[in-house]
Write a protein that holds these residues in place. Structure first.
Motif, short mmCIF file in Angstrom:
data_model
loop_
_atom_site.label_atom_id
_atom_site.label_comp_id
_atom_site.label_asym_id
_atom_site.label_seq_id
_atom_site.Cartn_x
_atom_site.Cartn_y
_atom_site.Cartn_z
N ILE A 1 -4.28 11.38 -8.56
CA ILE A 1 -4.28 9.92 -8.45
C ILE A 1 -5.47 9.50 -7.60
O ILE A 1 -5.71 10.06 -6.53
N ASP A 2 -6.22 8.53 -8.08
CA ASP A 2 -7.35 8.02 -7.31
C ASP A 2 -6.85 7.10 -6.20
O ASP A 2 -5.94 6.28 -6.43
N THR A 3 -7.40 7.25 -5.01
CA THR A 3 -6.93 6.46 -3.87
C THR A 3 -8.10 5.84 -3.10
O THR A 3 -9.24 6.30 -3.19
N GLU B 1 -1.76 -1.00 -4.25
CA GLU B 1 -2.92 -0.13 -4.10
C GLU B 1 -2.49 1.20 -3.51
O GLU B 1 -1.57 1.26 -2.67
N ASN B 2 -3.15 2.28 -3.94
CA ASN B 2 -2.86 3.62 -3.44
C ASN B 2 -3.91 4.04 -2.42
O ASN B 2 -5.11 3.86 -2.66
N TYR B 3 -3.46 4.61 -1.31
CA TYR B 3 -4.36 5.01 -0.22
C TYR B 3 -4.11 6.46 0.18
O TYR B 3 -3.03 7.02 -0.05
N SER B 4 -5.12 7.05 0.77
CA SER B 4 -5.00 8.37 1.40
C SER B 4 -5.93 8.38 2.61
O SER B 4 -6.66 7.42 2.85
N GLY C 1 0.82 -1.21 0.00
CA GLY C 1 0.00 0.00 0.00
C GLY C 1 0.85 1.25 0.00
O GLY C 1 1.77 1.37 0.81
N TYR C 2 0.55 2.15 -0.91
CA TYR C 2 1.23 3.45 -0.97
C TYR C 2 0.33 4.48 -0.30
O TYR C 2 -0.83 4.65 -0.68
N LEU C 3 0.87 5.15 0.72
CA LEU C 3 0.11 6.17 1.44
C LEU C 3 0.48 7.53 0.87
O LEU C 3 1.62 7.99 1.00
N LEU C 4 -0.48 8.17 0.21
CA LEU C 4 -0.25 9.44 -0.47
C LEU C 4 -0.96 10.58 0.25
O LEU C 4 -2.02 10.37 0.85
N SER C 5 -0.38 11.75 0.18
CA SER C 5 -1.02 12.95 0.72
C SER C 5 -0.88 14.07 -0.29
O SER C 5 -0.09 13.98 -1.24
N GLU C 6 -1.65 15.14 -0.10
CA GLU C 6 -1.62 16.25 -1.05
C GLU C 6 -0.19 16.78 -1.22
O GLU C 6 0.51 17.01 -0.24
N VAL D 1 -6.11 12.51 -5.09
CA VAL D 1 -5.04 13.21 -4.37
C VAL D 1 -4.13 13.83 -5.42
O VAL D 1 -3.72 13.17 -6.36
N ARG D 2 -3.82 15.11 -5.23
CA ARG D 2 -3.02 15.83 -6.21
C ARG D 2 -1.53 15.76 -5.85
O ARG D 2 -1.14 15.98 -4.70
N SER D 3 -0.71 15.45 -6.84
CA SER D 3 0.74 15.41 -6.64
C SER D 3 1.31 16.81 -6.70
O SER D 3 0.62 17.78 -7.04
#
Length: 315
Positions: free
Chosen positions: A55-57, A38-41, A5-10, A47-49
């Motif tokens: 990217i949809d999470t 899978e990508n998570y937030s 799992g990839y944890l993404l933030s703004e 979530v905007r890079s």
């Protein structure tokens, strides 16, 4: 199946997602879907890079479980603490996941969650001092590609995330598959975790071709004495002109620069080979093992034996 799992933030660094290709090609090479990515937030959704790409999470919940969590770094100011729910989630995940990693400044999030306390860690060289100042209980090693300390992995910035992911593949599926993945991704070499983030040639950054040619010659002939007269001949300058122009363009004397190239080559051999220190000293142009040790103490503050021990420990 191993779930990652990839944890993404703004404002996450889009380069972190490049490491997903390592797991993708590991699946191809292994001939099975060993990894599921899978990508998570925190809330799910887009979530905007930092580049503006969305990217949809999936949303994280108290019951969300992965074998490996990878926290992407951000380009936003690091003084802003991560949301409390992210920190609480990572603390829970730290007890259940097989491993948790922070790519680049993602290590700051792990530190805020307390996961790096009394552990070795690294991050992008530009932020390493800040990490050490803010988290006194973290043993920051600012000149490392990646570090593995138990279940916690941290990496330097940008392409170092690829090296970290490749090391995970090697641990999970073996060295042969990792080598094949590196070949498919046209990665120049598989860098060991203990390898330096810096390149002596890049740091010197000469402005003219003649000085660059002299440096290229030096790097290919490190086992030779490499006198100023010899290097000046490669640059088609007199020794006096060469020393003046070299220092002007690189900020170092030719002797200091050559020692830096020798140190870089010796350190790489120490970390990645089983050659004796005597052989490495000879191959990289030091007079003997004692001379190499003196240079290592000046350049790295560590003797060659300690560099080798750390490389083997991180491996």
């Amino acid at each position: 199946m191993h779930r990652v799992g990839y944890l993404l933030s703004e404002g996450f660094q889009v380069m972190a997602l490049a490491s997903q290709s390592v797991f993708e090609y590991a699946n191809h090479t292994a001939g099975e879907a060993f990894y599921r990515i899978e990508n998570y937030s925190t809330t799910g959704g887009e979530v905007r890079s930092s580049l503006g790409m969305k990217i949809d999470t999936r949303p994280i919940t108290p019951r969300t479980a992965m074998d490996t969590w990878i926290v992407a770094g951000v380009n936003t100011p690091l003084t802003t603490p991560p949301p409390a729910d992210v920190l609480a989630f990572l603390r829970r995940a730290g007890k259940r996941a097989r491993r948790i990693a922070g790519i680049c400044t993602g290590g700051f999030v792990l530190a805020e969650a307390g996961l790096l306390a009394n552990r070795r860690a690294t991050t992008h060289w530009a932020y390493a001092r800040e990490m050490q100042q803010r988290f006194a209980d973290v043993r920051v090693e600012e000149d490392r590609i990646f570090i593995v300390d138990g279940p916690i992995w941290t990496s330097a910035g940008m392409t170092a995330g690829l090296d970290l992911a490749l090391a995970m593949v090697e641990k999970d599926l073996g060295a042969d598959i990792a080598r094949s993945v590196a070949h498919k991704l046209v990665m120049h070499q598989r860098r060991a975790g203990g390898q330096s983030q810096h390149s002596e040639m890049l740091d010197l950054a000469p402005k003219s071709d003649r000085i660059q040619n002299a440096l290229n010659y030096a790097r290919k002939h490190l086992n030779q004495p490499l006198t100023v007269e010899e290097l000046a001949g490669e640059a088609h300058l007199s020794p006096r002109q060469f020393s003046r122009v070299f220092t002007l363009e690189t900020g170092q004397s030719p002797a200091k620069a050559v020692e830096g190239l020798r140190l870089e080559a010796a350190r790489l051999m120490i970390e990645k080979s089983r050659h004796s220190l005597e052989t490495i000293a000879q191959e990289t142009g030091f007079r003997d093992r004692r001379h190499m040790r003196e240079a290592f103490m000046r350049g790295f503050g560590l003797p060659p034996q300690e560099v080798r021990r750390e490389a083997r420990a991180s491996g």
